[in-house]
Design a protein around this motif. Structure first.
Motif, PDB file in Angstrom:
ATOM      1  N   SER A   9      21.153  44.735  39.471  1.00  0.00           N
ATOM      2  CA  SER A   9      21.843  43.677  40.205  1.00  0.00           C
ATOM      3  C   SER A   9      22.634  44.257  41.385  1.00  0.00           C
ATOM      4  O   SER A   9      22.928  45.449  41.429  1.00  0.00           O
ATOM      5  N   ARG A  10      22.999  43.390  42.307  1.00  0.00           N
ATOM      6  CA  ARG A  10      23.768  43.842  43.471  1.00  0.00           C
ATOM      7  C   ARG A  10      25.123  44.390  43.071  1.00  0.00           C
ATOM      8  O   ARG A  10      25.600  45.365  43.634  1.00  0.00           O
ATOM      9  N   SER A  11      25.760  43.743  42.107  1.00  0.00           N
ATOM     10  CA  SER A  11      27.097  44.202  41.707  1.00  0.00           C
ATOM     11  C   SER A  11      27.022  45.585  41.061  1.00  0.00           C
ATOM     12  O   SER A  11      27.885  46.431  41.301  1.00  0.00           O
ATOM     13  N   ASN A  12      26.008  45.816  40.241  1.00  0.00           N
ATOM     14  CA  ASN A  12      25.861  47.142  39.635  1.00  0.00           C
ATOM     15  C   ASN A  12      25.529  48.190  40.693  1.00  0.00           C
ATOM     16  O   ASN A  12      26.047  49.303  40.659  1.00  0.00           O
ATOM     17  N   THR A  13      24.669  47.840  41.624  1.00  0.00           N
ATOM     18  CA  THR A  13      24.308  48.774  42.688  1.00  0.00           C
ATOM     19  C   THR A  13      25.523  49.121  43.537  1.00  0.00           C
ATOM     20  O   THR A  13      25.781  50.287  43.832  1.00  0.00           O
ATOM     21  N   ARG A  14      26.282  48.106  43.909  1.00  0.00           N
ATOM     22  CA  ARG A  14      27.435  48.341  44.783  1.00  0.00           C
ATOM     23  C   ARG A  14      28.561  49.066  44.062  1.00  0.00           C
ATOM     24  O   ARG A  14      29.262  49.873  44.664  1.00  0.00           O
ATOM     25  N   SER A  15      28.738  48.793  42.781  1.00  0.00           N
ATOM     26  CA  SER A  15      29.783  49.509  42.047  1.00  0.00           C
ATOM     27  C   SER A  15      29.399  50.977  41.850  1.00  0.00           C
ATOM     28  O   SER A  15      30.261  51.853  41.837  1.00  0.00           O
ATOM     29  N   ARG A  16      28.106  51.249  41.715  1.00  0.00           N
ATOM     30  CA  ARG A  16      27.662  52.635  41.617  1.00  0.00           C
ATOM     31  C   ARG A  16      27.857  53.355  42.941  1.00  0.00           C
ATOM     32  O   ARG A  16      28.330  54.485  42.991  1.00  0.00           O
ATOM     33  N   ALA A  18      30.007  52.685  45.191  1.00  0.00           N
ATOM     34  CA  ALA A  18      31.427  52.766  45.552  1.00  0.00           C
ATOM     35  C   ALA A  18      32.059  54.078  45.115  1.00  0.00           C
ATOM     36  O   ALA A  18      33.121  54.457  45.614  1.00  0.00           O
TER      37      ALA A  18
END
Length: 63
Positions: A9-16, A18
């Motif tokens: 997901s986008r949130s998992n990708t972006r949190s990784r 970050a």
């Protein structure tokens, strides 16, 4: 090469992503009262050659 079974997901990708951030370099001031230059920790001062607070016993000389 490994292939993912599910879409990330986008949130998992972006949190990784970050977590990949640059950190500022730590510097310490020289303990020599006459010098007080900023240098990297755990290294000899490039200006006066002193390493640590023990003064004349820990002077780093050029060979």
């Amino acid at each position: 090469m490994a292939v993912p079974k599910r879409k990330m997901s986008r949130s998992n990708t972006r949190s990784r992503r970050a977590q990949w951030k640059a950190a500022a370099v730590n510097v310490v001031t020289c303990v020599n009262p006459a010098c007080r230059e900023a240098h990297l920790p755990h290294t000899a001062c490039p200006a006066c050659g002193q390493y640590g607070p023990k003064g004349e016993r820990r002077q780093v000389l050029d060979a």
